[in-house]
Motif scaffolding. Structure first.
Motif, PDB file in Angstrom:
ATOM      1  N   LYS A  20       0.407   0.208  -1.265  1.00  0.00           N
ATOM      2  CA  LYS A  20       1.193   1.289  -0.453  1.00  0.00           C
ATOM      3  C   LYS A  20       2.244   1.984  -1.399  1.00  0.00           C
ATOM      4  N   GLU A  21       3.123   1.020  -2.092  1.00  0.00           N
ATOM      5  CA  GLU A  21       4.271   1.682  -2.858  1.00  0.00           C
ATOM      6  C   GLU A  21       3.910   2.289  -4.073  1.00  0.00           C
ATOM      7  N   ALA A  22       2.623   1.648  -4.640  1.00  0.00           N
ATOM      8  CA  ALA A  22       1.835   2.374  -5.828  1.00  0.00           C
ATOM      9  C   ALA A  22       1.543   3.629  -5.582  1.00  0.00           C
ATOM     10  N   ILE A  23       0.854   3.900  -4.269  1.00  0.00           N
ATOM     11  CA  ILE A  23       0.316   5.121  -3.968  1.00  0.00           C
ATOM     12  C   ILE A  23       1.379   6.176  -3.765  1.00  0.00           C
ATOM     13  N   PHE A  24       2.343   5.776  -2.991  1.00  0.00           N
ATOM     14  CA  PHE A  24       3.552   6.728  -2.815  1.00  0.00           C
ATOM     15  C   PHE A  24       4.172   7.057  -4.111  1.00  0.00           C
ATOM     16  N   ASN A  25       4.318   6.037  -4.846  1.00  0.00           N
ATOM     17  CA  ASN A  25       4.993   6.505  -6.155  1.00  0.00           C
ATOM     18  C   ASN A  25       4.219   7.481  -7.109  1.00  0.00           C
ATOM     19  N   ILE A  26       2.982   7.682  -6.907  1.00  0.00           N
ATOM     20  CA  ILE A  26       2.092   8.478  -7.653  1.00  0.00           C
ATOM     21  C   ILE A  26       1.984   9.722  -6.773  1.00  0.00           C
ATOM     22  N   ILE A  27       2.035   9.892  -5.478  1.00  0.00           N
ATOM     23  CA  ILE A  27       1.992  11.051  -4.883  1.00  0.00           C
ATOM     24  C   ILE A  27       2.984  11.844  -4.434  1.00  0.00           C
ATOM     25  N   GLY A  28       4.136  11.139  -4.458  1.00  0.00           N
ATOM     26  CA  GLY A  28       5.559  11.663  -4.085  1.00  0.00           C
ATOM     27  C   GLY A  28       6.864  11.398  -5.200  1.00  0.00           C
ATOM     28  N   ILE A  77       7.914  -1.293   5.823  1.00  0.00           N
ATOM     29  CA  ILE A  77       7.824  -0.076   5.233  1.00  0.00           C
ATOM     30  C   ILE A  77       8.727  -0.009   4.096  1.00  0.00           C
ATOM     31  N   VAL A  78       8.168   0.370   3.066  1.00  0.00           N
ATOM     32  CA  VAL A  78       8.353   0.186   1.808  1.00  0.00           C
ATOM     33  C   VAL A  78       9.745   0.834   1.365  1.00  0.00           C
ATOM     34  N   ALA A  79       9.845   2.057   1.740  1.00  0.00           N
ATOM     35  CA  ALA A  79      10.902   3.122   1.297  1.00  0.00           C
ATOM     36  C   ALA A  79      11.247   4.180   2.378  1.00  0.00           C
ATOM     37  N   GLY A  80      12.226   4.964   2.106  1.00  0.00           N
ATOM     38  CA  GLY A  80      12.825   5.870   3.002  1.00  0.00           C
ATOM     39  C   GLY A  80      13.550   5.864   4.080  1.00  0.00           C
ATOM     40  N   GLU A  81      13.504   6.601   5.317  1.00  0.00           N
ATOM     41  CA  GLU A  81      14.297   6.421   6.409  1.00  0.00           C
ATOM     42  C   GLU A  81      14.114   5.210   7.218  1.00  0.00           C
ATOM     43  N   VAL A 117       5.931   9.333   6.937  1.00  0.00           N
ATOM     44  CA  VAL A 117       6.989   9.805   7.737  1.00  0.00           C
ATOM     45  C   VAL A 117       8.384   9.195   7.149  1.00  0.00           C
ATOM     46  N   SER A 118       8.443   8.278   6.961  1.00  0.00           N
ATOM     47  CA  SER A 118       9.518   7.438   6.512  1.00  0.00           C
ATOM     48  C   SER A 118       9.898   8.107   5.297  1.00  0.00           C
ATOM     49  N   ARG A 119       9.016   8.754   4.456  1.00  0.00           N
ATOM     50  CA  ARG A 119       9.439   9.279   3.165  1.00  0.00           C
ATOM     51  C   ARG A 119       9.546  10.690   3.252  1.00  0.00           C
ATOM     52  N   GLY A 120       9.469  11.231   4.580  1.00  0.00           N
ATOM     53  CA  GLY A 120       9.829  12.792   4.740  1.00  0.00           C
ATOM     54  C   GLY A 120       8.779  13.827   5.280  1.00  0.00           C
ATOM     55  N   ILE A 121       7.481  13.158   5.512  1.00  0.00           N
ATOM     56  CA  ILE A 121       6.484  13.924   6.017  1.00  0.00           C
ATOM     57  C   ILE A 121       7.155  14.059   7.536  1.00  0.00           C
ATOM     58  N   ALA A 122       7.030  15.448   8.200  1.00  0.00           N
ATOM     59  CA  ALA A 122       7.509  15.665   9.489  1.00  0.00           C
ATOM     60  C   ALA A 122       6.588  15.117  10.544  1.00  0.00           C
ATOM     61  N   LYS A 123       5.382  15.135  10.488  1.00  0.00           N
ATOM     62  CA  LYS A 123       4.416  14.695  11.457  1.00  0.00           C
ATOM     63  C   LYS A 123       3.464  14.122  11.166  1.00  0.00           C
ATOM     64  N   ALA A 124       2.729  12.994  11.552  1.00  0.00           N
ATOM     65  CA  ALA A 124       1.571  12.000  11.278  1.00  0.00           C
ATOM     66  C   ALA A 124       0.658  11.919  12.523  1.00  0.00           C
ATOM     67  N   LEU A 171      -7.281  21.634   5.832  1.00  0.00           N
ATOM     68  CA  LEU A 171      -6.445  21.195   4.910  1.00  0.00           C
ATOM     69  C   LEU A 171      -5.691  22.525   4.223  1.00  0.00           C
ATOM     70  N   HIS A 172      -4.477  22.385   4.036  1.00  0.00           N
ATOM     71  CA  HIS A 172      -3.654  23.701   3.467  1.00  0.00           C
ATOM     72  C   HIS A 172      -3.845  23.538   2.099  1.00  0.00           C
ATOM     73  N   PRO A 173      -3.859  24.787   1.333  1.00  0.00           N
ATOM     74  CA  PRO A 173      -4.185  24.775  -0.337  1.00  0.00           C
ATOM     75  C   PRO A 173      -3.244  23.655  -0.847  1.00  0.00           C
ATOM     76  N   GLY A 174      -3.672  22.950  -1.786  1.00  0.00           N
ATOM     77  CA  GLY A 174      -2.958  22.007  -2.446  1.00  0.00           C
ATOM     78  C   GLY A 174      -2.632  20.666  -1.836  1.00  0.00           C
ATOM     79  N   ALA A 175      -3.216  20.581  -0.606  1.00  0.00           N
ATOM     80  CA  ALA A 175      -3.190  19.311   0.056  1.00  0.00           C
ATOM     81  C   ALA A 175      -3.790  17.993  -0.828  1.00  0.00           C
ATOM     82  N   LEU A 176      -3.083  16.786  -0.495  1.00  0.00           N
ATOM     83  CA  LEU A 176      -3.388  15.948  -1.325  1.00  0.00           C
ATOM     84  C   LEU A 176      -4.295  14.749  -0.349  1.00  0.00           C
ATOM     85  N   ILE A 177      -5.273  14.107  -0.925  1.00  0.00           N
ATOM     86  CA  ILE A 177      -6.169  13.316  -0.314  1.00  0.00           C
ATOM     87  C   ILE A 177      -6.308  12.031  -1.067  1.00  0.00           C
ATOM     88  N   VAL A 178      -5.704  10.822  -0.262  1.00  0.00           N
ATOM     89  CA  VAL A 178      -5.613   9.542  -0.919  1.00  0.00           C
ATOM     90  C   VAL A 178      -6.747   8.535  -0.249  1.00  0.00           C
TER      91      VAL A 178
END
Length: 183
Positions: A29-37, A3-7, A60-67, A141-148
């Motif tokens: 993985k690190e690049a993806i999350f640096n771009i979207i988060g 797990i790269v970052a977060g909790e 989830v480690s980076r703050g998403i509540a549920k996966a 999807l919620h409005p503004g959802a991101l899809i990777v």
């Protein structure tokens, strides 16, 4: 893999035994999350074709509540369960053994919507355009959802109703495309 970052940063993840899955490398993985988060304040994520569950666990480690972590292989599900256990927060994850299409129908029936979708299908089954159409049609999807979408570099995208392609990045033979839900 880790797990790269977060909790849960630095915790090791197990690979799926055998050669049927291709886990996302830590670098990608690190690049993806640096771009979207790189970090989130709640929300719901879907890791479809989860494999090891690494992308959903990272979210989830980076703050998403549920996966929701979905895979159809028994070995992958066992690996996901082991990897979720290293977080010591299993309540933040739903692990589902199902083909992707069936899982999407079930989410639609249950009226579950996502803020972040992580798609890393087997490279031979790259049906990203079809999947995005399903997300739109089934109101997942919620409005503004991101899809990777992680694919090989040969995939070309037409205009897709309800989505804008906001970025593409290449990492060797891997291409990461990021879409925003605009409907």
């Amino acid at each position: 893999m880790r797990i790269v970052a977060g909790e849960y940063s630095g915790r090791r993840l197990k690979p799926v035994p055998g050669r049927k899955t291709r886990p996302t490398t830590d670098k990608v993985k690190e690049a993806i999350f640096n771009i979207i988060g790189p970090y989130f304040e709640g929300g719901t994520a879907l890791d479809l074709y989860a494999g090891t569950g690494g992308l959903g666990i990272e979210a989830v480690s980076r703050g998403i509540a549920k996966a929701y972590l979905v895979d159809r292989q028994y070995a992958a599900i066992k690996t996901i369960e082991a990897n979720v256990s290293v977080t010591k927060a299993p309540e933040k994850f739903d692990i589902i053994k199902s083909p992707a299409n069936r899982a999407l129908v079930k989410f639609s029936e249950d009226q579950i919507k996502f803020d972040l979708v992580l798609l890393d299908p087997p490279y031979r089954e790259q049906q990203i355009v079809k999947l995005l159409g399903q997300f739109h049609e089934q109101v997942l999807l919620h409005p503004g959802a991101l899809i990777v979408a992680e694919t090989d570099v040969t995939v070309l995208y037409p205009e897709i109703t309800g989505f804008s392609l906001i970025g593409q990045h290449q990492y060797g033979i891997t291409e990461v495309s990021i879409f925003k839900y605009t409907s």
